[in-house]
Enzyme design. Structure first.
Site, mmCIF file in Angstrom:
data_model
loop_
_atom_site.group_PDB
_atom_site.id
_atom_site.type_symbol
_atom_site.label_atom_id
_atom_site.label_comp_id
_atom_site.label_asym_id
_atom_site.label_seq_id
_atom_site.Cartn_x
_atom_site.Cartn_y
_atom_site.Cartn_z
ATOM 1 N N SER A 1 39.974 47.650 44.284
ATOM 2 C CA SER A 1 41.295 47.277 44.789
ATOM 3 C C SER A 1 41.698 48.248 45.893
ATOM 4 O O SER A 1 41.778 49.458 45.665
ATOM 5 C CB SER A 1 42.317 47.347 43.660
ATOM 6 N N HIS B 1 39.182 43.481 46.517
ATOM 7 C CA HIS B 1 40.373 42.911 45.882
ATOM 8 C C HIS B 1 41.616 43.367 46.644
ATOM 9 O O HIS B 1 41.818 44.568 46.851
ATOM 10 C CB HIS B 1 40.397 43.401 44.425
ATOM 11 N N ASP C 1 45.698 43.365 46.803
ATOM 12 C CA ASP C 1 46.903 43.186 45.986
ATOM 13 C C ASP C 1 48.122 42.965 46.862
ATOM 14 O O ASP C 1 48.614 43.898 47.502
ATOM 15 C CB ASP C 1 47.113 44.425 45.104
ATOM 16 N N MET D 1 51.998 42.195 47.103
ATOM 17 C CA MET D 1 53.226 42.274 46.286
ATOM 18 C C MET D 1 54.448 42.071 47.177
ATOM 19 O O MET D 1 54.489 42.588 48.301
ATOM 20 C CB MET D 1 53.313 43.645 45.613
ATOM 21 N N HIS E 1 44.897 38.666 45.431
ATOM 22 C CA HIS E 1 45.742 38.581 44.243
ATOM 23 C C HIS E 1 47.202 38.562 44.682
ATOM 24 O O HIS E 1 47.750 39.588 45.077
ATOM 25 C CB HIS E 1 45.416 39.811 43.368
ATOM 26 N N MET F 1 50.836 38.629 43.995
ATOM 27 C CA MET F 1 51.905 38.929 43.033
ATOM 28 C C MET F 1 53.208 38.639 43.749
ATOM 29 O O MET F 1 53.983 39.540 44.092
ATOM 30 C CB MET F 1 51.800 40.390 42.572
ATOM 31 N N MET G 1 45.417 40.126 33.316
ATOM 32 C CA MET G 1 45.942 41.441 33.693
ATOM 33 C C MET G 1 45.880 42.370 32.482
ATOM 34 O O MET G 1 46.320 42.012 31.383
ATOM 35 C CB MET G 1 47.396 41.337 34.180
ATOM 36 N N ASP H 1 41.994 43.453 35.436
ATOM 37 C CA ASP H 1 42.607 44.227 36.513
ATOM 38 C C ASP H 1 43.682 45.138 35.931
ATOM 39 O O ASP H 1 44.655 44.650 35.354
ATOM 40 C CB ASP H 1 43.228 43.222 37.508
ATOM 41 N N GLY I 1 43.873 49.656 34.935
ATOM 42 C CA GLY I 1 43.418 50.668 33.980
ATOM 43 C C GLY I 1 41.932 50.582 33.672
ATOM 44 O O GLY I 1 41.486 51.030 32.613
ATOM 45 N N GLY J 1 40.956 50.215 40.972
ATOM 46 C CA GLY J 1 41.545 50.883 42.126
ATOM 47 C C GLY J 1 41.350 52.371 42.036
ATOM 48 O O GLY J 1 40.436 52.942 42.654
HETATM 49 C C1 DX5 Z 1 48.164 46.147 39.781
HETATM 50 C C2 DX5 Z 1 47.108 45.605 40.698
HETATM 51 C C3 DX5 Z 1 45.783 46.233 40.534
HETATM 52 C C4 DX5 Z 1 45.738 47.727 40.782
HETATM 53 C C5 DX5 Z 1 44.813 48.311 39.755
HETATM 54 O O1 DX5 Z 1 49.296 45.356 39.857
HETATM 55 O O2 DX5 Z 1 46.938 44.213 40.512
HETATM 56 O O3 DX5 Z 1 44.754 45.570 41.255
HETATM 57 O O4 DX5 Z 1 45.285 48.073 42.050
HETATM 58 O O5 DX5 Z 1 44.826 49.687 39.860
HETATM 59 P P1 DX5 Z 1 44.098 50.649 38.833
HETATM 60 O O6 DX5 Z 1 42.650 50.258 38.815
HETATM 61 O O7 DX5 Z 1 44.346 52.002 39.395
HETATM 62 O O8 DX5 Z 1 44.745 50.434 37.490
HETATM 63 ZN ZN ZN Z 2 45.159 43.095 41.442
#
Ligand code: DX5
Ligand code: ZN
Length: 220
Positions: free
Chosen positions: A13, A38, A40, A42, A71, A73, A142, A180, A182, A202
Site C-alpha cells: 500500500s 495498492h 488507498d 480516502m 481501494h 474508501m 478489512m 488489508d 495490520g 503498508g
Molecule cells: C487502511 C488502508 C490500508 C493501509 C494498511 O485504511 O486501507 O491499505 O495502508 O496499512 P498497514 O499495512 O500499515 O496496516
Molecule cells: Zn487499502
C-alpha cells in the site's frame, strides 16, 4: 505480472510510501517482488483522512506495469468510477457500506471493462456480499477499520475469511480473498491459513529496513 509464489499475491500500500518520491517508491517494491500496487483513496467523509485522487493513480500507472488495485474508501463512488478507470486502475474496489446500490455500482465497474472488487469493514458481516459475488473477482476483508495505516490487526477477521472461503468453494467461484490492515509476517500466515490469497501491507513493507526481505517473508 510477476511470478506469484504459492499463489500468494503481495500488494504494497503506497499509503506508507514517501509521496514526495512516489514513482521511485513504487518501482522499488516492484523490483523487490511486489505483484500489485495498492492505492488507498480516502475522501474525508467515509473515513476521516483525505489521501489520493485519480492523479495519483496516473502517477502509479506511469511508474509501473503491474496491476493497480484501487481501494476506494469514499462515499458515492459512482461519481468517480470513470475517472479512476481512465487513470489506469486495473481493479476498482468499493465498500459495501459506501454504496446505496452495490449491485449497480459493481455492474458499472464491469461495464467500464475493468475488474471490480468489494470491501467490507470489520463490523460488517461477510454474508452481506454473497449476493454480488457474480460481479467481482475479489473480496477485500478489512482487518482494521479503514482510515489509517499502522493499526493493529483485528483477530475476529479470521473467521470471516474462513467463512467466505468456505462459501466460495461451495459455489465454485474463482474469487480472490484480499486482506488489508495490520498485515505482517505473523498475521499474514494466519490470514493465508484462513483462506486469504492477496495480502496488502503498508507499514510492514515500507517501514522495513529491507523491503525485499519483508515481501519475501509475506510470501512464505
Ligand atoms: C487502511 C488502508 C490500508 C493501509 C494498511 O485504511 O486501507 O491499505 O495502508 O496499512 P498497514 O499495512 O500499515 O496496516
Ligand atoms: Zn487499502
Amino acid at each position: 505480472m510477476n511470478t506469484q509464489k504459492n499463489n500468494i499475491i503481495i500488494a504494497p500500500s503506497i499509503l506508507a510510501a514517501n509521496v514526495g518520491n512516489l514513482a521511485h517508491d513504487i518501482k522499488y517494491v516492484v523490483n523487490a517482488g511486489a505483484d500489485w500496487i495498492h492505492v488507498d483513496v480516502m475522501d474525508g467523509s467515509f473515513v476521516p483522512p483525505i489521501t489520493f485522487g485519480d492523479n495519483v493513480v496516473s502517477i502509479a500507472r506511469s511508474a509501473t506495469a503491474v496491476p493497480l488495485d484501487v481501494h476506494l474508501m469514499i462515499q458515492n463512488p459512482d461519481l468517480h468510477l470513470e475517472r479512476f478507470k481512465d487513470a489506469g486502475s486495473t481493479r476498482i474496489i468499493v465498500h459495501q457500506e459506501a454504496c446505496q446500490h452495490l449491485h449497480r455500482t459493481l455492474g458499472e465497474i464491469n461495464s467500464l471493462g475493468i475488474k471490480a472488487g468489494v470491501a467490507i469493514n470489520p463490523g460488517t458481516p461477510v454474508e452481506t456480499v454473497f449476493d454480488v459475488l457474480d460481479l467481482v473477482d475479489l473480496v477485500l476483508v478489512m482487518t482494521v477499520n479503514p482510515g489509517w495505516g499502522g493499526q493493529k490487526f483485528i483477530e475476529s477477521s479470521l473467521k470471516k475469511i474462513a467463512h467466505l472461503k468456505e462459501h466460495i468453494l461451495k459455489i465454485k467461484k474463482n474469487i480472490l480473498i484480499e486482506v488489508d490492515g495490520g498485515i505482517n509476517n505473523e498475521t499474514a500466515k494466519q490470514c493465508v491459513e484462513a483462506g486469504a490469497n492477496v495480502l496488502v501491507a503498508g507499514s510492514y513493507i515500507y517501514g522495513a529496513q529491507d523491503r525485499k526481505m519483508a515481501i519475501s517473508s509475506l510470501k512464505k
